[in-house]
Design an enzyme around this catalytic site. Structure first.
Site, mmCIF file in Angstrom:
data_model
loop_
_atom_site.group_PDB
_atom_site.id
_atom_site.type_symbol
_atom_site.label_atom_id
_atom_site.label_comp_id
_atom_site.label_asym_id
_atom_site.label_seq_id
_atom_site.Cartn_x
_atom_site.Cartn_y
_atom_site.Cartn_z
ATOM 1 N N TYR A 49 -9.833 -1.963 -8.584
ATOM 2 C CA TYR A 49 -8.820 -0.923 -8.785
ATOM 3 C C TYR A 49 -9.231 0.088 -9.852
ATOM 4 C CZ TYR A 49 -5.306 -3.112 -5.726
ATOM 5 O OH TYR A 49 -4.609 -3.602 -4.637
ATOM 6 N N ASN A 112 3.361 -5.197 -2.113
ATOM 7 C CA ASN A 112 3.185 -4.552 -0.809
ATOM 8 C C ASN A 112 2.147 -5.236 0.082
ATOM 9 O OD1 ASN A 112 0.843 -3.615 -1.938
ATOM 10 N ND2 ASN A 112 1.371 -1.445 -1.820
HETATM 11 P P1 DAT Z 1 -2.727 1.770 -1.448
HETATM 12 O O1 DAT Z 1 -2.694 0.283 -1.745
HETATM 13 O O2 DAT Z 1 -1.727 2.136 -0.383
HETATM 14 O O3 DAT Z 1 -4.113 2.297 -1.177
HETATM 15 P P2 DAT Z 1 -2.945 3.020 -4.068
HETATM 16 O O4 DAT Z 1 -4.424 2.930 -3.928
HETATM 17 O O5 DAT Z 1 -2.364 4.353 -4.420
HETATM 18 O O6 DAT Z 1 -2.184 2.513 -2.753
HETATM 19 O O7 DAT Z 1 -2.449 1.998 -5.192
HETATM 20 C C1 DAT Z 1 -3.008 0.705 -5.259
HETATM 21 C C2 DAT Z 1 -1.888 -0.291 -5.490
HETATM 22 O O8 DAT Z 1 -1.295 -0.043 -6.764
HETATM 23 C C3 DAT Z 1 -0.734 -0.178 -4.499
HETATM 24 O O9 DAT Z 1 -0.981 -0.921 -3.325
HETATM 25 C C4 DAT Z 1 0.410 -0.715 -5.286
HETATM 26 C C5 DAT Z 1 0.107 -0.272 -6.704
HETATM 27 N N1 DAT Z 1 0.779 0.991 -7.030
HETATM 28 C C6 DAT Z 1 0.423 2.233 -6.629
HETATM 29 N N2 DAT Z 1 1.256 3.165 -7.096
HETATM 30 C C7 DAT Z 1 2.172 2.490 -7.831
HETATM 31 C C8 DAT Z 1 3.319 2.871 -8.587
HETATM 32 N N3 DAT Z 1 3.679 4.139 -8.704
HETATM 33 N N4 DAT Z 1 4.020 1.883 -9.197
HETATM 34 C C9 DAT Z 1 3.664 0.583 -9.108
HETATM 35 N N5 DAT Z 1 2.587 0.158 -8.402
HETATM 36 C C10 DAT Z 1 1.868 1.090 -7.780
#
Ligand code: DAT
Ligand code: MG
Length: 149
Positions: A49, A112
Site C-alpha cells: 500500500y 471492503n
Molecule cells: P481500492 O482498494 O479500490 O483500489 P484504494 O487503492 O484507493 O482502493 O485504497 C486502498 C484501500 O484503502 C481501500 O480498499 C480501502 C482503504 N481506503 C481507501 N480510501 C479510504 C478512506 N477514505 N478511508 C478509509 N479507508 C480507505
C-alpha cells in the site's frame, strides 16, 4: 495474456467468503495461476500500500490487512485487470452496485473484502511482491477453447 493480483482481505477470510469470492472469478472464466493463504507482515503491507503512505487511513489499513490471514491469488485472462476491478466494485461498498463483490458483501470502506490491482504497472509490481515466479503455474485449462474463440 494479462495477469492481475487479487487478495481476499482478512474480513473476507474471517467471514467464510473465500469460496464465493473465488467462484465469481472462476465462473467468469479467468484462470488461477497462483494461490496461497498467509498472514501479511507489516513490511509487506506497507510495500503493497506504499501509494497510500501518509494518508490518514494508512495506519488503520496496515493494521487491518495484517490482522489475520489473507488469501492471495494471481488470475490470468483477456482483460482480467479491468474485468476483475469491475467484478470487485467501487472502493466504498455502499457505492458498489449489487452484483459486484463489494456491493453484495460489504458496507464499510475499511472492510471492503477484496483487493485488485488497478492497472498493468500495479499488477506487475504486486504479483512480483507477493509471489515468486516459481510459485505461478503455466497451464491450459481443458475448457479454454469453450471460453475463448
Ligand atoms: P481500492 O482498494 O479500490 O483500489 P484504494 O487503492 O484507493 O482502493 O485504497 C486502498 C484501500 O484503502 C481501500 O480498499 C480501502 C482503504 N481506503 C481507501 N480510501 C479510504 C478512506 N477514505 N478511508 C478509509 N479507508 C480507505
Ligand atoms: Mg487500489
Amino acid at each position: 495474456m494479462e495477469r492481475t493480483f487479487i487478495a481476499v482481505k482478512p474480513d473476507g477470510v474471517q467471514r467464510g467468503l473465500v469460496g464465493p469470492i473465488l467462484s465469481r472469478f472462476e465462473q467468469k472464466g479467468f484462470k488461477l495461476v497462483g494461490l496461497k493463504l498467509m498472514v501479511v507482515s507489516k513490511e509487506l503491507a506497507e510495500k503493497h500500500y506504499a501509494e497510500h503512505a501518509g494518508k490518514p487511513f494508512f495506519p488503520g489499513l496496515v493494521s487491518f490487512i495484517t490482522s489475520g490471514p489473507v488469501v492471495a491469488l494471481v488470475l490470468e485472462g483477456k482483460g482480467v485487470i479491468a474485468a476483475a476491478r469491475a467484478i470487485i466494485g467501487a472502493t466504498n461498498p455502499l457505492n458498489a452496485p449489487p452484483g459486484t463483490l463489494r456491493g453484495d458483501f460489504g458496507i464499510d470502506i475499511g472492510r471492503n473484502l477484496i483487493h485488485g490491482s488497478d492497472g498493468p504497472e500495479s499488477a506487475s509490481r504486486e504479483i512480483a511482491l507477493w509471489f515468486s515466479p516459481d510459485a505461478l503455474a503455466d497451464w491450459t485449462p481443458a475448457v479454454s477453447t469453450w471460453i475463448y474463440e
